[in-house]
Write a protein that holds these residues in place. Sequence first.
Motif, PDB file in Angstrom:
ATOM      1  N   ALA A 162       1.449 101.249 -53.261  1.00 32.96           N
ATOM      2  CA  ALA A 162       1.090 100.209 -52.292  1.00 32.96           C
ATOM      3  C   ALA A 162      -0.155  99.469 -52.778  1.00 32.96           C
ATOM      4  CB  ALA A 162       0.849 100.825 -50.919  1.00 32.96           C
ATOM      5  N   VAL A 163      -0.334  98.243 -52.255  1.00 36.24           N
ATOM      6  CA  VAL A 163      -1.457  97.404 -52.668  1.00 36.24           C
ATOM      7  C   VAL A 163      -2.242  96.968 -51.441  1.00 36.24           C
ATOM      8  CG1 VAL A 163      -2.136  95.231 -53.767  1.00 36.24           C
ATOM      9  CG2 VAL A 163      -0.273  96.582 -54.737  1.00 36.24           C
ATOM     10  N   ILE A 164      -3.551  97.089 -51.526  1.00 38.11           N
ATOM     11  CA  ILE A 164      -4.442  96.518 -50.522  1.00 38.11           C
ATOM     12  C   ILE A 164      -5.091  95.291 -51.141  1.00 38.11           C
ATOM     13  CG2 ILE A 164      -6.528  96.862 -49.126  1.00 38.11           C
ATOM     14  CD1 ILE A 164      -5.941  99.818 -49.109  1.00 38.11           C
ATOM     15  N   GLY A 165      -5.004  94.149 -50.466  1.00 42.84           N
ATOM     16  CA  GLY A 165      -5.637  92.943 -50.974  1.00 42.84           C
ATOM     17  C   GLY A 165      -4.683  92.054 -51.748  1.00 42.84           C
ATOM     18  N   ASP A 166      -5.237  91.308 -52.688  1.00 44.43           N
ATOM     19  CA  ASP A 166      -4.502  90.287 -53.427  1.00 44.43           C
ATOM     20  C   ASP A 166      -3.883  90.889 -54.690  1.00 44.43           C
ATOM     21  OD1 ASP A 166      -3.548  87.993 -54.677  1.00 44.43           O
ATOM     22  OD2 ASP A 166      -5.303  86.799 -54.161  1.00 44.43           O
ATOM     23  N   ARG A 167      -2.552  90.952 -54.727  1.00 43.32           N
ATOM     24  CA  ARG A 167      -1.863  91.530 -55.890  1.00 43.32           C
ATOM     25  C   ARG A 167      -2.186  90.789 -57.181  1.00 43.32           C
ATOM     26  NH1 ARG A 167       1.142  92.067 -51.458  1.00 43.32           N
ATOM     27  NH2 ARG A 167       2.256  94.037 -51.087  1.00 43.32           N
ATOM     28  N   LEU A 168      -2.474  89.507 -57.076  1.00 45.32           N
ATOM     29  CA  LEU A 168      -2.755  88.711 -58.267  1.00 45.32           C
ATOM     30  C   LEU A 168      -4.006  89.201 -58.995  1.00 45.32           C
ATOM     31  CD1 LEU A 168      -1.903  86.117 -59.861  1.00 45.32           C
ATOM     32  CD2 LEU A 168      -3.501  84.853 -58.415  1.00 45.32           C
ATOM     33  N   ASN A 169      -4.908  89.856 -58.263  1.00 47.00           N
ATOM     34  CA  ASN A 169      -6.212  90.194 -58.829  1.00 47.00           C
ATOM     35  C   ASN A 169      -6.403  91.679 -59.092  1.00 47.00           C
ATOM     36  OD1 ASN A 169      -6.998  87.465 -58.659  1.00 47.00           O
ATOM     37  ND2 ASN A 169      -7.597  87.724 -56.522  1.00 47.00           N
ATOM     38  N   ILE A 170      -5.316  92.421 -59.214  1.00 45.03           N
ATOM     39  CA  ILE A 170      -5.442  93.857 -59.492  1.00 45.03           C
ATOM     40  C   ILE A 170      -6.148  94.095 -60.825  1.00 45.03           C
ATOM     41  CG2 ILE A 170      -4.151  95.961 -59.997  1.00 45.03           C
ATOM     42  CD1 ILE A 170      -2.065  95.052 -57.949  1.00 45.03           C
ATOM     43  N   GLU A 171      -5.726  93.406 -61.868  1.00 52.11           N
ATOM     44  CA  GLU A 171      -6.346  93.592 -63.181  1.00 52.11           C
ATOM     45  C   GLU A 171      -7.787  93.096 -63.179  1.00 52.11           C
ATOM     46  OE1 GLU A 171      -7.267  94.616 -66.904  1.00 52.11           O
ATOM     47  OE2 GLU A 171      -5.538  95.271 -65.731  1.00 52.11           O
ATOM     48  N   LEU A 172      -8.042  91.953 -62.514  1.00 48.65           N
ATOM     49  CA  LEU A 172      -9.414  91.440 -62.436  1.00 48.65           C
ATOM     50  C   LEU A 172     -10.318  92.424 -61.702  1.00 48.65           C
ATOM     51  CD1 LEU A 172     -11.084  88.883 -63.166  1.00 48.65           C
ATOM     52  CD2 LEU A 172     -10.641  88.076 -60.839  1.00 48.65           C
ATOM     53  N   THR A 173      -9.782  93.084 -60.682  1.00 51.04           N
ATOM     54  CA  THR A 173     -10.543  94.101 -59.950  1.00 51.04           C
ATOM     55  C   THR A 173     -10.891  95.278 -60.861  1.00 51.04           C
ATOM     56  OG1 THR A 173      -9.407  93.492 -57.896  1.00 51.04           O
ATOM     57  CG2 THR A 173     -10.518  95.612 -57.933  1.00 51.04           C
ATOM     58  N   ASN A 174      -9.950  95.690 -61.684  1.00 53.58           N
ATOM     59  CA  ASN A 174     -10.220  96.780 -62.632  1.00 53.58           C
ATOM     60  C   ASN A 174     -11.298  96.387 -63.642  1.00 53.58           C
ATOM     61  OD1 ASN A 174      -8.267  98.382 -61.395  1.00 53.58           O
ATOM     62  ND2 ASN A 174      -6.645  97.712 -62.766  1.00 53.58           N
ATOM     63  N   SER A 270      -0.728  81.600 -50.430  1.00 57.79           N
ATOM     64  CA  SER A 270      -1.586  82.742 -50.763  1.00 57.79           C
ATOM     65  C   SER A 270      -1.382  83.941 -49.847  1.00 57.79           C
ATOM     66  CB  SER A 270      -3.051  82.306 -50.750  1.00 57.79           C
ATOM     67  OG  SER A 270      -3.294  81.330 -51.735  1.00 57.79           O
ATOM     68  N   LEU A 271      -1.319  83.712 -48.531  1.00 53.81           N
ATOM     69  CA  LEU A 271      -1.164  84.820 -47.588  1.00 53.81           C
ATOM     70  C   LEU A 271       0.277  85.311 -47.480  1.00 53.81           C
ATOM     71  CD1 LEU A 271      -3.498  83.621 -44.680  1.00 53.81           C
ATOM     72  CD2 LEU A 271      -3.967  85.420 -46.358  1.00 53.81           C
ATOM     73  N   ILE A 272       1.224  84.539 -47.988  1.00 54.43           N
ATOM     74  CA  ILE A 272       2.649  84.816 -47.762  1.00 54.43           C
ATOM     75  C   ILE A 272       3.391  85.256 -49.017  1.00 54.43           C
ATOM     76  CG2 ILE A 272       4.823  83.788 -46.995  1.00 54.43           C
ATOM     77  CD1 ILE A 272       2.714  84.271 -44.780  1.00 54.43           C
ATOM     78  N   ASP A 273       3.068  84.675 -50.175  1.00 55.83           N
ATOM     79  CA  ASP A 273       3.823  84.974 -51.390  1.00 55.83           C
ATOM     80  C   ASP A 273       3.862  86.478 -51.672  1.00 55.83           C
ATOM     81  OD1 ASP A 273       4.367  82.352 -51.814  1.00 55.83           O
ATOM     82  OD2 ASP A 273       3.050  82.097 -53.551  1.00 55.83           O
ATOM     83  N   PRO A 274       5.024  87.023 -52.027  1.00 54.12           N
ATOM     84  CA  PRO A 274       5.131  88.458 -52.333  1.00 54.12           C
ATOM     85  C   PRO A 274       4.243  88.887 -53.493  1.00 54.12           C
ATOM     86  CG  PRO A 274       7.304  87.498 -52.017  1.00 54.12           C
ATOM     87  CD  PRO A 274       6.338  86.350 -52.062  1.00 54.12           C
ATOM     88  N   THR A 275       3.919  87.943 -54.411  1.00 55.73           N
ATOM     89  CA  THR A 275       3.044  88.274 -55.534  1.00 55.73           C
ATOM     90  C   THR A 275       1.572  88.145 -55.184  1.00 55.73           C
ATOM     91  OG1 THR A 275       3.220  85.990 -56.313  1.00 55.73           O
ATOM     92  CG2 THR A 275       4.758  87.598 -57.238  1.00 55.73           C
ATOM     93  N   LEU A 304       5.516  80.609 -40.089  1.00 57.71           N
ATOM     94  CA  LEU A 304       4.763  79.769 -41.020  1.00 57.71           C
ATOM     95  C   LEU A 304       4.110  78.589 -40.309  1.00 57.71           C
ATOM     96  CD1 LEU A 304       7.154  79.751 -44.115  1.00 57.71           C
ATOM     97  CD2 LEU A 304       4.852  80.718 -44.019  1.00 57.71           C
ATOM     98  N   THR A 305       4.826  77.987 -39.384  1.00 57.09           N
ATOM     99  CA  THR A 305       4.260  76.862 -38.640  1.00 57.09           C
ATOM    100  C   THR A 305       3.032  77.294 -37.844  1.00 57.09           C
ATOM    101  OG1 THR A 305       6.400  75.742 -38.471  1.00 57.09           O
ATOM    102  CG2 THR A 305       4.703  75.122 -36.870  1.00 57.09           C
ATOM    103  N   PRO A 355       4.748  69.563 -50.591  1.00 54.89           N
ATOM    104  CA  PRO A 355       4.242  70.790 -49.958  1.00 54.89           C
ATOM    105  C   PRO A 355       5.355  71.791 -49.690  1.00 54.89           C
ATOM    106  CG  PRO A 355       4.359  69.022 -48.343  1.00 54.89           C
ATOM    107  CD  PRO A 355       4.653  68.395 -49.681  1.00 54.89           C
ATOM    108  N   PRO A 356       5.041  73.089 -49.664  1.00 57.96           N
ATOM    109  CA  PRO A 356       6.056  74.104 -49.393  1.00 57.96           C
ATOM    110  C   PRO A 356       6.440  74.181 -47.917  1.00 57.96           C
ATOM    111  CG  PRO A 356       3.917  75.138 -49.678  1.00 57.96           C
ATOM    112  CD  PRO A 356       3.732  73.687 -50.002  1.00 57.96           C
ATOM    113  N   GLN A 357       5.711  73.506 -47.060  1.00 56.40           N
ATOM    114  CA  GLN A 357       5.980  73.524 -45.624  1.00 56.40           C
ATOM    115  C   GLN A 357       6.412  72.126 -45.178  1.00 56.40           C
ATOM    116  OE1 GLN A 357       5.809  76.241 -43.910  1.00 56.40           O
ATOM    117  NE2 GLN A 357       5.871  75.641 -41.761  1.00 56.40           N
ATOM    118  N   ALA A 358       7.528  72.037 -44.440  1.00 57.47           N
ATOM    119  CA  ALA A 358       8.037  70.755 -43.918  1.00 57.47           C
ATOM    120  C   ALA A 358       8.171  69.720 -45.027  1.00 57.47           C
ATOM    121  CB  ALA A 358       7.124  70.231 -42.801  1.00 57.47           C
TER     122      ALA A 358
END
Length: 426
Positions: A162-174, A270-275, A304-305, A355-358
């Motif tokens: 499991a991941v807490i926080g932003d998955r994109l920044n796991i390596e940067l966190t390390n 950012s808050l929604i993407d699975p990555t 999302l709205t 935009p990804p929305q509407a």
Amino acid sequence: MTSETDRFISSDPVRRRLRRLTRAERVEEAVAFIRQFAAESGHSARDTEQRIRDVRRSIRTTGSYWHSADELSFGARVAWRNHARCVGRLTWKSLQVNDCRMVADCDEVVEQTLTTLRQSFSGGKLRSAITIFAPATATSMPATFESAQIFRYAGYMLDDGAVIGDRLNIELTNVARRLGWTAPDVPSAFDLLPIIMRAPDGVRHAYSIPSDVRHEVPIRHKSLPALSNLDLRWYAVPVVTNMVLTIGGIDYPCAPFSGHYVVTEIASRSLIDPTRYGLLEPIARAFGFDPEEHDRSLWKDGALTELNRAVLDSFDAAGVTIADHHSVSDQYVAFAQLEHRAGRTPSGEWSWIVPPQAAAACPTFHLPMVNVNAVPNFYVSRHVDGADLAIDRTSLRDGKWRARYERLKRRWRHWRRRRDRIWQRA
């Protein structure tokens, strides 16, 4: 190119990202830029030709040249104007440009960047600004930022996957931990990482972010208070640090650029993407939607709205500039119209501008776009988007045969670079 130079380039991860121009290509881009600067700034033909002679001489003897302060400011603004992935270019002329090319020390680069951030924040009325540090040359490289933006939230990989926080920044966190950063005793999903710099000698350093620039906005919904239970927040100012600024054949790999957010960047990506955070289902439940229902219930659309509405209202309540995707789409259409009137082809990449929305409700959805890949510009890496950058011959109104010659020359250069990469692997 000597084998010694090859080893020097291959050992430098920052230099490997930069475009590789021959001396002739550098001269070609430099001359085209000086002529563009003169044409749009009203310089005389005599002064322009003298400047071109000086630039040619400098490149011939040293392999590089030095932009004047006016050329640097103009080049940075035009690079923003040309960048196909930015939707908010209507105000490109107002970009605040800070010339810090004489600053080389890591500590000074961080301090100057934070000073610019304090100035551009302006009490929440965000101004677009760029701070430009020393250019890359054949023998020197400035200090550079390791992360894509100044502000990054940590990502913690747990033992169970499991991941807490932003998955994109796991390596940067390390990396931050290896440099001495200590995570809170109870890690949260929104722990700001330190600023990580790479010095010219390749050594990395971590810098704590001062409290006076840690502007974060708690995300709340006016009529759906259950969202508060998720303790969502986001930083107020995006400061992009992983883009190389290229002007007239000269690359500036350290040029942090700050602006303001479009709401969908936070709420729909950012808050929604699975990555990234992957919070669509818990956010939907907080809003009273049932993720277990069939997709035809449109629970995703509703969540999302409401999340976009919450982010907009939260930034407004904090007094921080943020754009909605409908307004910024209208601004892009206005920008494209102004570019056409100026005789230029507006550069746009559809998947980034719409935009990804509407999406279909925004005028950009129906707007034809082409990425001209013109220089000056910004790019991440020559392996990703830098190799396609070139002089925009359409704006020069070349004749048919000249345009055909330039296309063939460009294809030959691409083929030669691919061949060289294959030989290096072998």
